[in-house]
Design an enzyme around this catalytic site. Structure first.
Site, short mmCIF file in Angstrom:
data_model
loop_
_atom_site.label_atom_id
_atom_site.label_comp_id
_atom_site.label_asym_id
_atom_site.label_seq_id
_atom_site.Cartn_x
_atom_site.Cartn_y
_atom_site.Cartn_z
CD GLU A 160 -2.77 -1.32 2.40
OE1 GLU A 160 -2.75 -0.41 3.24
OE2 GLU A 160 -3.49 -2.33 2.51
CG ASN A 201 -0.67 -6.70 -1.94
OD1 ASN A 201 -1.25 -7.20 -2.89
ND2 ASN A 201 -1.16 -6.74 -0.71
CG HIS A 237 -9.81 -5.83 0.61
ND1 HIS A 237 -10.01 -7.03 1.27
CD2 HIS A 237 -8.49 -5.54 0.74
CE1 HIS A 237 -8.86 -7.45 1.78
NE2 HIS A 237 -7.92 -6.57 1.46
CD GLU A 265 -4.45 -8.01 1.09
OE1 GLU A 265 -5.31 -7.43 1.79
OE2 GLU A 265 -3.25 -7.69 1.08
CG ASP A 267 -12.58 -9.19 1.48
OD1 ASP A 267 -12.69 -8.13 0.82
OD2 ASP A 267 -11.94 -9.25 2.53
#
Length: 449
Positions: A160, A201, A237, A265, A267
């Site tokens: 990030e 990432n 996300h 990641e 979801d």
């Protein structure tokens, strides 16, 4: 990225129907016809999950080992976890995950070496010169990557680094070492383990936007300078119904730079409570993400950020939202699970007889009767249902409740109402109807779809 949490007449007239729809959420012991990891392996892709090491027993451990070929430690390898006091390391949780992976033929993605969150207090509260912090960071990377040299397939080296507008995030590392801290970190990680794949990432970089373009430009520059960079991680996300339309295009443009891309990641959260419509949309969204990765050769695979809602970070961070993962809190596969399997070329077949329906007549008079169908599940669950039958003596449905029923000739089809499509494992729903009959009222043969 984020923390994982984390009567007599009834019995005479009863008829049993069997389940047969891909919308069935089969039990953990019988999910897809083949485990997700086998489907992914057949396509040369990773199917991963973030895990909590202390939970890798029982059902949680069984599903982890069976369904996934890659594991990411949710928290166990972050700086604050492995070095809570300077020079004093705690590797127990991280080791547990790596050992589990090796015992189950899985790869591990290290997560993460440099991030602006979950750092130890001694680091964030320190007063560092550039040279001092550079030495501390280099030592941290050499120690952690070196410990697992040859055992981890990839590392999220920097996590990030960008703001939403594409500018660099102001962090301890950026502000003290300068923006070239990313190149330095990658170089130190390559020296510590030349065989591991090195990634940057970030989140909200799934579609083409200012943030993903900044990441693109950084990776292009690093490649041109010869800095070791093997891939980019798109966290993903997401929110139900909001998969970026440019996802595949974005994956492809990074791949065209000569780097791999991983969905790291994934979801897809929703406003609670879940409904059949939301779960159906979520399944479509999961499939869209999987399809985008499958379509690009250099997309290495997809990791879900926890496979069960009981281990998800969403409810604690977004109050009123959740149900973001492919399994519910009781380890039952949701429609999203089956969508992933289908995107990987698999099929899903629910266990025979796990859900059944019982047709009964609750009252009857000279020209009409009241009927009822009870749908019950044991060892599986449903997110929607449809009951079909053909009358054998000219019966007609005149009114129905708790279902939407249509009749064409002798054929009847009843589907769930908006509020009762979900049938949990061990639960049931009923719907009823009034009908007319003349002469006889035989039990129809019913199928549940």
């Amino acid at each position: 990225m984020r923390s994982l949490r984390s009567g007599l007449l009834t019995s005479l007239l009863a008829g049993v129907v069997t389940a047969g729809s891909l919308l069935l959420a089969a039990p953990a012991s019988h999910a897809a016809d083949a485990p997700l990891r086998d489907l992914a392996d057949a396509r040369g892709k990773a199917m991963g999950t973030a895990v909590t090491g202390s939970k890798l027993t029982g059902t949680y451990g069984e599903i982890t080992g069976r369904e996934f070929n890659w594991l990411t430690p949710g928290n166990a390898m972050k700086w604050g976890s492995v070095e809570p006091s300077r020079g004093s390391h705690d590797w127990a949780e991280a080791d547990r995950i790596v050992d589990f992976a090796e015992a189950h033929g899985q790869q591990v993605r290290g997560h993460t070496l440099l991030w602006h969150q979950q750092n130890p207090g001694w680091l964030t509260n320190g007063s560092w010169t550039r040279d001092q912090l550079s030495a501390v960071v280099q030592d941290h990377i050499a120690t952690e990557v070196g410990r697992y040299k040859g055992r981890l397939a990839a590392w999220d080296v920097v996590n990030e680094p960008f703001n939403e507008d594409g500018t660099y995030r102001r962090t301890l590392f950026h502000d003290t070492l300068g923006q070239d801290y990313i190149a330095q970190a990658l170089t130190w990680a390559r020296a510590a383990d030349p065989g591991a794949q090195l990634y940057i990432n970030d989140y909200n970089v799934e579609g083409v936007n200012a943030k993903s373009t900044a990441l693109y430009n950084l990776v292009k520059s690093l490649k041109e300078r010869g800095v070791p960079i093997d891939g980019v991680g798109l966290q993903a996300h997401l929110i139900v119904g909001q998969v970026p339309s440019t996802l595949q295009q974005n994956i492809q443009r990074f791949a065209d730079l000569g780097v791999d891309v991983a969905i790291t990641e994934l979801d897809i959260r929703m406003q609670l409570p879940p409904t059949q419509a939301k779960l159906t949309q979520q399944a479509a969204d999961y499939k869209a993400v999987m399809n985008a990765c499958v379509a690009v050769a250099r997309c290495t695979g997809v990791t879900v950020w926890g496979f069960t809602d009981s281990d998800s970070w969403i409810p604690d961070t977004f109050p009123g939202e959740g149900a973001a993962t492919p399994y519910d809190e009781n380890y039952q596969p949701k429609p999203a699970y089956h969508a992933i399997a289908e995107a990987l070329g698999g099929t899903t077949t629910p266990p025979t007889g796990a859900c059944s329906a019982t047709y009964s007549v609750t009252s009857q008079w000279s020209t009409g009767y009241t009927g009822q169908v009870r749908i019950a599940c044991s060892g599986a669950s449903l997110s929607s249902w449809k009951a079909d039958w053909t009358f054998g003596a000219g019966q007609r449905i005149t009114q129905a409740w708790n279902a939407n029923c249509t009749q064409s000739g002798a054929a009847v089809s009843c589907t769930n109402a908006p509020y009762n499509g979900s049938v949990p494992d061990g639960g049931s729903v009923t719907f009823g109807f009034n009908g007319s009959w003349s002469g006889s009222n035989p039990v129809p043969v019913v199928t549940l779809g």
